[in-house]
Design a protein around this motif. Sequence first.
Motif, PDB file in Angstrom:
ATOM      1  N   GLY A 296     -10.540  39.909-104.970  1.00 45.38           N
ATOM      2  CA  GLY A 296     -10.623  38.454-104.951  1.00 45.38           C
ATOM      3  C   GLY A 296      -9.430  37.868-104.227  1.00 45.38           C
ATOM      4  O   GLY A 296      -9.043  38.332-103.147  1.00 45.38           O
ATOM      5  N   ALA A 297      -8.787  36.874-104.854  1.00 41.07           N
ATOM      6  CA  ALA A 297      -7.610  36.246-104.260  1.00 41.07           C
ATOM      7  C   ALA A 297      -6.313  36.914-104.685  1.00 41.07           C
ATOM      8  O   ALA A 297      -5.237  36.486-104.265  1.00 41.07           O
TER       9      ALA A 297
ATOM     10  N   GLY B 203      -6.728  33.238-109.552  1.00 42.15           N
ATOM     11  CA  GLY B 203      -7.470  33.196-108.304  1.00 42.15           C
ATOM     12  C   GLY B 203      -6.588  32.662-107.200  1.00 42.15           C
ATOM     13  O   GLY B 203      -5.372  32.876-107.204  1.00 42.15           O
TER      14      GLY B 203
ATOM     15  N   SER C 292     -16.596  35.673-110.116  1.00 45.88           N
ATOM     16  CA  SER C 292     -16.532  35.211-108.729  1.00 45.88           C
ATOM     17  C   SER C 292     -15.331  34.325-108.443  1.00 45.88           C
ATOM     18  O   SER C 292     -14.922  34.189-107.291  1.00 45.88           O
ATOM     19  N   GLU C 293     -14.713  33.741-109.485  1.00 44.73           N
ATOM     20  CA  GLU C 293     -13.591  32.832-109.272  1.00 44.73           C
ATOM     21  C   GLU C 293     -12.249  33.494-109.543  1.00 44.73           C
ATOM     22  O   GLU C 293     -11.304  33.345-108.752  1.00 44.73           O
ATOM     23  N   ASP C 294     -12.122  34.217-110.660  1.00 40.96           N
ATOM     24  CA  ASP C 294     -10.842  34.799-111.045  1.00 40.96           C
ATOM     25  C   ASP C 294     -10.927  36.320-111.113  1.00 40.96           C
ATOM     26  O   ASP C 294     -11.979  36.888-111.404  1.00 40.96           O
ATOM     27  N   ALA C 295      -9.781  36.956-110.853  1.00 41.07           N
ATOM     28  CA  ALA C 295      -9.652  38.403-111.038  1.00 41.07           C
ATOM     29  C   ALA C 295      -8.679  38.656-112.176  1.00 41.07           C
ATOM     30  O   ALA C 295      -7.840  37.804-112.504  1.00 41.07           O
TER      31      ALA C 295
ATOM     32  N   SER D 215     -12.627  42.200-110.801  1.00 38.09           N
ATOM     33  CA  SER D 215     -12.921  41.004-109.998  1.00 38.09           C
ATOM     34  C   SER D 215     -14.395  40.649-110.079  1.00 38.09           C
ATOM     35  O   SER D 215     -14.953  40.053-109.160  1.00 38.09           O
TER      36      SER D 215
ATOM     37  N   ASN E 297      -0.859  35.881-105.553  1.00 34.50           N
ATOM     38  CA  ASN E 297      -1.808  35.201-104.684  1.00 34.50           C
ATOM     39  C   ASN E 297      -0.999  34.511-103.579  1.00 34.50           C
ATOM     40  O   ASN E 297       0.180  34.825-103.391  1.00 34.50           O
TER      41      ASN E 297
END
Length: 380
Positions: free
Chosen positions: A238-239, A288, A256-259, A253, A272
């Motif tokens: 992810g991010a 994220g 879909s928004e946070d890992a 992950s 990040n």
Amino acid sequence: MKNVRLAYLLGKFFTDRLSVEEEQELQEHMTNDLDAESEAMFAQYYEQYKKTIPFPRPQKDAVWKGIQQQIGRKERIWPSLIRIAAAILLFFTALAGWYLYFKTTINQEELYAEENILLKNNRASVYLKGADQDSASAMNDVALAEYGVQMDSSGTLLFHDQASSGVPSKPSNLVIKSNHAQIQALVLADGTKVWLNSNSSIVVPTRFSGIRRNVVLTGEAYFEVAKNPLKPFQVKAGALLTEVLGTHFSVNSSNSEDATVTLMEGKVKVSNARKSLLLAPGQQAVGGAKAIDKFDVDLLDLLSWKEGYFKFDNASITEIMNQIKDWYDVKYVQIEVNNTERFSGTYKRTNQLTDLLKNLEEVSSITFKIKEGGIHVLNK
């Protein structure tokens, strides 16, 4: 016997709940008082449950002898009695299976008395990065060997860091995708071990080159990184970017928004574009592209999936059976109880499903019957 009473007895018979007296009553009726309605009702219940129970052979033989005598006395209903004779044999034998009938003969075939259901045998798909990822383009064993990759007898994918024996002179990136209800183990070229959870994928090089060891994860994986202070190991999910020198940690992950990065041993840096954090064992980073925070967590059950356990948290029997269907070769599930019990805890995902079902029976008021590849959930 009235139809209501017969229906009651048949329902209890096919769910293993007949008392001794009720069993004698049903045997007496099916042996001596057969009629078209009884035959039709038995056929209806048998098609619904398709089930047999044990019955001592001397008693079964006595029943069969009485049936043969009855057939001889009542030739006018010969075809009907042939079917009922077979049905009663099915009643009182421990052998599973049905009997094939051809007019005035019975062809008796004994089938397996008890079925079992095994874990699904899935294999990860491997692709060259950039290739179309469909079943037709997945690499076979011969193609993998050309890149220094092989699958051992346990199903682990082994990456060999060799510049000979057909391995390309330049590293190539491979995509490993685990299937539904499958955990794929990898040993990368540097000795790092990876466990890829189901429905996850990872991009890894056949050989690590440069000053860093980089992989890209989608989904969830657990890493045991081989130590190399001169070449940090980085996981992009992810991010978030996780950097380690040598440690044990998991990355998820799937959201879909946070890992999420959870550290078991050693030390990692999670960052990040705006912020970086250092994690100590027992800490977890969640974030994220815009934010990232860390928390203290209980590590005890976080890796139950990697160790081969189901983790249930206040789950209903329907939720549990849905997970079982995901992981085992189950043809169908029929829940025949209105059960409100909830289940919490960890249960070993054994290769044979009966082991797991017995554990669930011990802590509940339900029981399970396996028939023709399916599971029936019943009251005890």
